[in-house]
Design a protein around this motif. Structure first.
Motif, PDB file in Angstrom:
ATOM      1  N   LEU A   1       0.862  -1.191   0.000  1.00 13.10           N
ATOM      2  CA  LEU A   1       0.000   0.000   0.000  1.00 13.10           C
ATOM      3  C   LEU A   1       0.891   1.233   0.000  1.00 13.10           C
ATOM      4  O   LEU A   1       0.528   2.287  -0.520  1.00 13.10           O
ATOM      5  CB  LEU A   1      -0.908  -0.023   1.237  1.00 13.10           C
ATOM      6  N   CYS A   2       2.059   1.094   0.613  1.00 16.67           N
ATOM      7  CA  CYS A   2       3.125   2.098   0.511  1.00 16.67           C
ATOM      8  C   CYS A   2       4.333   1.327  -0.017  1.00 16.67           C
ATOM      9  O   CYS A   2       4.798   0.378   0.622  1.00 16.67           O
ATOM     10  CB  CYS A   2       3.402   2.708   1.883  1.00 16.67           C
ATOM     11  N   LYS A   3       4.817   1.699  -1.190  1.00 18.60           N
ATOM     12  CA  LYS A   3       5.758   0.849  -1.940  1.00 18.60           C
ATOM     13  C   LYS A   3       7.207   0.978  -1.499  1.00 18.60           C
ATOM     14  O   LYS A   3       7.656   2.071  -1.137  1.00 18.60           O
ATOM     15  CB  LYS A   3       5.730   1.212  -3.435  1.00 18.60           C
ATOM     16  N   TYR A   4       7.893  -0.132  -1.605  1.00 16.10           N
ATOM     17  CA  TYR A   4       9.368  -0.184  -1.523  1.00 16.10           C
ATOM     18  C   TYR A   4       9.877   0.107  -2.924  1.00 16.10           C
ATOM     19  O   TYR A   4       9.558  -0.615  -3.852  1.00 16.10           O
ATOM     20  CB  TYR A   4       9.743  -1.574  -1.027  1.00 16.10           C
TER      21      TYR A   4
ATOM     22  N   GLY B   1      -7.357   4.735   0.726  1.00 16.70           N
ATOM     23  CA  GLY B   1      -7.381   4.626  -0.733  1.00 16.70           C
ATOM     24  C   GLY B   1      -6.658   5.779  -1.406  1.00 16.70           C
ATOM     25  O   GLY B   1      -5.822   5.566  -2.294  1.00 16.70           O
ATOM     26  N   GLN B   2      -6.958   6.989  -0.957  1.00 14.03           N
ATOM     27  CA  GLN B   2      -6.326   8.165  -1.591  1.00 14.03           C
ATOM     28  C   GLN B   2      -4.808   8.136  -1.412  1.00 14.03           C
ATOM     29  O   GLN B   2      -4.057   8.452  -2.335  1.00 14.03           O
ATOM     30  CB  GLN B   2      -6.889   9.457  -0.986  1.00 14.03           C
TER      31      GLN B   2
ATOM     32  N   GLN C   1      -2.091   7.529  -4.312  1.00 12.97           N
ATOM     33  CA  GLN C   1      -1.108   8.591  -4.596  1.00 12.97           C
ATOM     34  C   GLN C   1       0.316   8.035  -4.520  1.00 12.97           C
ATOM     35  O   GLN C   1       1.176   8.391  -5.322  1.00 12.97           O
ATOM     36  CB  GLN C   1      -1.283   9.743  -3.592  1.00 12.97           C
ATOM     37  N   ASN C   2       0.536   7.125  -3.560  1.00  8.20           N
ATOM     38  CA  ASN C   2       1.867   6.523  -3.427  1.00  8.20           C
ATOM     39  C   ASN C   2       2.235   5.759  -4.706  1.00  8.20           C
ATOM     40  O   ASN C   2       3.361   5.851  -5.211  1.00  8.20           O
ATOM     41  CB  ASN C   2       1.861   5.587  -2.211  1.00  8.20           C
TER      42      ASN C   2
ATOM     43  N   PHE D   1      -7.078   2.487  -6.669  1.00  8.72           N
ATOM     44  CA  PHE D   1      -6.173   1.490  -7.256  1.00  8.72           C
ATOM     45  C   PHE D   1      -4.764   1.687  -6.726  1.00  8.72           C
ATOM     46  O   PHE D   1      -4.380   2.769  -6.279  1.00  8.72           O
ATOM     47  CB  PHE D   1      -6.163   1.567  -8.791  1.00  8.72           C
ATOM     48  N   THR D   2      -4.013   0.608  -6.800  1.00  5.45           N
ATOM     49  CA  THR D   2      -2.565   0.692  -6.647  1.00  5.45           C
ATOM     50  C   THR D   2      -1.981  -0.214  -7.718  1.00  5.45           C
ATOM     51  O   THR D   2      -2.656  -1.109  -8.225  1.00  5.45           O
ATOM     52  CB  THR D   2      -2.107   0.321  -5.216  1.00  5.45           C
TER      53      THR D   2
END
Ligand code: 2P0
Length: 343
Positions: A32-35, A250-251, A255-256, A297-298
């Motif tokens: 959800l927060c990317k490496y 979600g937002q 955005q990430n 989405f991600t």
């Protein structure tokens, strides 16, 4: 240096297999927060913290058996994989970390994934996590999962996050020796949360994540701001999970993902994983958001999308994306999938 990590972690543990065979499963995970980006390539030390959700029963099953042979034998989805392939070399390099020189066991590895491989659904993450868990059983180590996450990370960075179900955070750490870069479970549940896998192309991606990360660090003008941006996103996402706030989650996750791909698009030459179908689906999701649906989405390093929403928006998601595979990460096993095409 990798050997130093293994040596430190395995101090006081068994160095020869205690059992003849062992089996383990590990779920895939979606960040959800990317490496994105390594501060040390060989030790797979990330530039930034990351945070993921695991995909329930979707992941990798791996069996490891000691064999009386002079080399490893590797099967993936019941097919034998040659030693010359990148897949086998990466796996054998990982296994070599755990072989004591004078007493070298070789292994039969039988591994099977129930998600499209190399299409941006983190199959290498579940693969190396399952193998690490199987090794723990085979050798009868008594390591915490946090310690195992440091070992799994040496195979694939995101594997550090695939040792648990639910939400997991991976601390980037600061030490050069990599001993403080580990993952841990976030002990929170969210029964209403749904993850939708939207397969746009179940094909091997053209550029591996590892290559794309290294390229963007060197060649993207936008990379310098990424670690701090991701750091902030991780904090907000953890807050959103605590509050069960779908809009905030979600937002921020969306955005990430947009920021990570923007960093890649800004590199020279640019890296773009999107196909026209990816762009069309993104357009459709943004349209649903304009109509006040909390559907987001991600996107990982591939053309596929992952939808984030809660059960109340399930009918809308299934209406607009009838092909989506929905996972309820916190539902019980019988209810953990409500539609699908992978099984
Ligand atoms: C992630 N990805 O956080 C990010 C987002 C892809 C996009 O971790 O080089 O296979 O083995 O550490 O773990 C995929 O990269 O890369 C990945 P290596 P990995 O999930």
């Amino acid at each position: 240096m990798k050997q130093n990590i293994v040596h430190n972690i395995l101090l006081g543990q068994q160095h020869v297999p205690k059992h003849h065979t062992a089996h383990a499963f590990a779920p895939s995970n979606i960040a959800l927060c990317k490496y994105w980006g390594k501060r040390n390539e060989s030790l797979r030390l990330p530039m930034n913290n990351s945070l993921s959700i695991s995909l329930g029963e979707y992941g990798t099953h791996t069996s490891i058996t000691v064999i009386d042979d002079k080399r490893d034998k590797i099967f993936f989805n019941r097919k034998e994989i040659g030693h010359h392939t990148a897949f086998s070399k990466r796996l054998i390099n990982f296994l070599d970390l755990f072989r004591v020189e004078k007493n070298k066991p070789y292994f039969l590895i039988e591994t099977a994934a129930n998600l499209p491989v190399c299409a941006g659904f983190a199959s290498s993450a579940s693969g190396f996590a399952a193998l690490t868990l199987a090794l723990q059983k085979l050798f009868d180590w008594h390591l915490t999962k946090e310690k195992l996450s440091i070992l799994a990370r040496l195979g694939s960075g995101s594997a550090a996050r695939s040792l648990w179900h639910g939400f997991v955070k991976w601390h980037a750490g600061h030490l050069n020796n990599g001993m403080d870069s580990y993952a841990e479970k976030i002990p929170l549940t969210w029964n209403q949360l749904c993850i939708g896998l939207l397969v746009i192309a179940a094909k091997k991606k053209k550029i591996s994540s590892s290559h794309a990360m290294a390229h963007t660090i060197l060649q993207s003008k936008r990379y310098t701001t990424w670690p701090q941006t991701a750091h902030q996103h991780c904090l907000v996402i953890e807050k959103a999970i605590k509050e069960k706030n779908m809009i905030l989650l979600g937002q921020t996750a969306q955005q990430n993902s947009i920021d990570m791909h923007a960093v890649m698009h800004a590199s020279d030459p640019p890296i773009n994983y999107n196909t026209p179908q990816t762009n069309a689906a993104i357009h459709q999701i943004l349209g649903l958001q304009k109509k006040k649906h909390a559907i987001y989405f991600t996107q990982d390093a591939g053309s596929n999308l992952i939808l984030l929403f809660t059960q109340q928006d399930m009918p809308i998601v299934l209406h607009y994306f009838p092909q989506v595979k929905v996972i309820l990460p916190f539902a019980n096993k019988d209810a953990s999938h409500v539609s699908g095409y992978f099984s």
